[in-house]
Structures are given as structure tokens and as C-alpha cells.
Design a protein around this motif. Structure first.
Motif, PDB file in Angstrom:
ATOM      1  N   GLU A 237      17.287 -11.621  77.843  1.00 48.76           N
ATOM      2  CA  GLU A 237      16.258 -11.844  78.936  1.00 48.76           C
ATOM      3  C   GLU A 237      15.378 -10.625  78.880  1.00 48.76           C
ATOM      4  OE1 GLU A 237      18.676 -11.704  82.432  1.00 48.76           O
ATOM      5  OE2 GLU A 237      19.706 -13.630  82.028  1.00 48.76           O
TER       6      GLU A 237
ATOM      7  N   LYS B  74       6.790  -7.860  90.111  1.00 52.18           N
ATOM      8  CA  LYS B  74       8.212  -8.087  89.556  1.00 52.18           C
ATOM      9  C   LYS B  74       8.131  -9.279  88.276  1.00 52.18           C
ATOM     10  CE  LYS B  74       9.240  -8.514  94.576  1.00 52.18           C
ATOM     11  NZ  LYS B  74       8.593  -9.616  95.351  1.00 52.18           N
ATOM     12  N   TRP B  75       9.034  -8.945  87.378  1.00 52.64           N
ATOM     13  CA  TRP B  75       9.124  -9.443  86.344  1.00 52.64           C
ATOM     14  C   TRP B  75      10.448 -10.154  86.006  1.00 52.64           C
ATOM     15  CZ3 TRP B  75       5.003  -9.664  82.850  1.00 52.64           C
ATOM     16  CH2 TRP B  75       3.991  -8.732  82.949  1.00 52.64           C
ATOM     17  N   GLU B  76      10.307 -11.565  85.910  1.00 49.46           N
ATOM     18  CA  GLU B  76      11.553 -12.072  85.950  1.00 49.46           C
ATOM     19  C   GLU B  76      11.724 -13.233  84.792  1.00 49.46           C
ATOM     20  OE1 GLU B  76      12.106 -14.152  89.682  1.00 49.46           O
ATOM     21  OE2 GLU B  76      12.410 -12.022  90.980  1.00 49.46           O
ATOM     22  N   TYR B  77      13.004 -13.374  84.626  1.00 46.65           N
ATOM     23  CA  TYR B  77      13.215 -14.421  83.206  1.00 46.65           C
ATOM     24  C   TYR B  77      13.802 -15.655  83.903  1.00 46.65           C
ATOM     25  CZ  TYR B  77      15.699 -16.235  79.043  1.00 46.65           C
ATOM     26  OH  TYR B  77      16.334 -16.892  77.978  1.00 46.65           O
TER      27      TYR B  77
END
Length: 183
Positions: free
Chosen positions: A79, A111-114
């Protein structure tokens, strides 16, 4: 019915060991110190089948935990690598602009999300607030990631389910680029 010489309970027929305390049933109990004994002079600390089963069980549980922790760590590493592929990369039109620093500087609350798409493609989703509509608006920008090639494609820019037109996308990225380069 056999009676255990150690704990004095009925241990059933055909058992060699007491099902309650594990004492060998064919040895008489030493009534002076309460320990099963025989002519060999055992101290009562012999390995019993129940002890072997407990040790095997503990090893199985530990092995399962190690596998689960290892799998979780591998997923976490994957991730983070996918997010870093996007953050350290750039778009073709803005090859001298790294997305991570540019987005983190331009947007409030970045915000960085996988995650995954419905087709199980790996995706990195960015969310942040900006004044693009002359008022604070949270935008969503999605990138599909090719983990093996360490590349990504821009797939969506918009507010909620409402995607931007190609002209709005170019306008947004021009603003981000100008802010990043100080132009």
C-alpha cells in the motif's frame, strides 16, 4: 474401571494415562508424597501426552500468528509503495512537478489512501480541500497504479460523483502547477 492412583478418579477402561491429571494408570501412587512412582524412581516430571499436545498447539498458534503478521506487513508495504509511486511521480504534461509535494502544498487537509476499484485494480485516492469553486471544496483525485511497472494513470478528478470536464482538469492542474513553481 481403572482408578487413578494419583488423583483417585475413575479413568475409564483401556486408558494408560489418567484423563484428569495425566498420571500413568498402571503405576501405584506413592502415598507418602502423592507422586506416582515405580521402581525407576521417577520424580513425577515426565512428559505426558497432554503436554505434547499443548506444546504442538502453542507452536501452531505461534506459526499462524507469524503468517498473519507477515501477510499484514506485506500488504502495508505494498500500500505504501503504491502511494509513493503516485506521490513521487508526475504527470506527462507537468513532468517537473512531483505530485506529492505539489498536492500537499496546494490542498488543505491532504489525504492519500490506497484501495481497489470494482475491477480489483489498485488505486490511490487523494482528497483535499481547495478554493477551486471560489469556496472551500473537497476534491477527489484518483490514480490507477500498475505496481509492477511502477506507473500510474489519472482516472478521476471531481467532487463526489460529479467528475470534472477535461477543461476543468487542465485548469485545476495549471493552478496546482503555478502554485508549485511559484509562477
Amino acid at each position: 474401571m481403572k482408578v487413578c492412583p494419583s488423583c483417585k478418579r475413575e479413568a475409564g477402561y483401556g486408558n494408560d494415562y489418567c484423563t484428569y491429571c495425566g498420571a500413568k494408570l498402571d503405576e501405584p501412587a506413592d502415598t507418602e508424597n502423592g507422586v506416582s512412582g515405580g521402581s525407576e524412581g521417577r520424580s513425577g516430571s515426565e512428559i505426558r501426552p497432554i503436554h505434547i499436545l499443548i506444546v504442538i498447539g502453542i507452536f501452531i498458534i505461534i506459526g499462524f500468528a507469524v503468517v498473519k503478521i507477515g501477510a499484514g506487513l506485506a500488504n502495508f508495504i505494498r500500500e505504501q509503495k503504491c502511494i509513493n509511486i503516485v506521490k513521487s511521480g508526475s504527470l506527462e504534461m507537468y513532468s517537473d512537478m512531483k505530485l506529492g509535494p505539489a498536492f500537499n502544498d496546494y490542498f488543505a487537509n491532504p489525504k492519500w489512501e490506497y484501495g481497489y476499484t470494482v475491477n480489483n485494480d489498485e488505486m490511490v485516492e487523494f482528497k483535499g480541500k481547495c478554493n477551486y469553486y471560489d469556496e472551500p471544496t473537497e476534491l477527489t483525485i484518483q490514480f490507477f497504479v500498475d505496481f509492477n511497472d511502477e506507473t500510474f494513470t489519472l482516472e478521476y478528478v471531481g467532487v463526489g460523483r460529479e467528475g470534472f470536464s477535461i477543461f476543468e482538469i487542465y485548469g485545476l492542474f495549471e493552478d496546482i502547477y503555478d502554485n508549485y513553481t511559484g509562477a
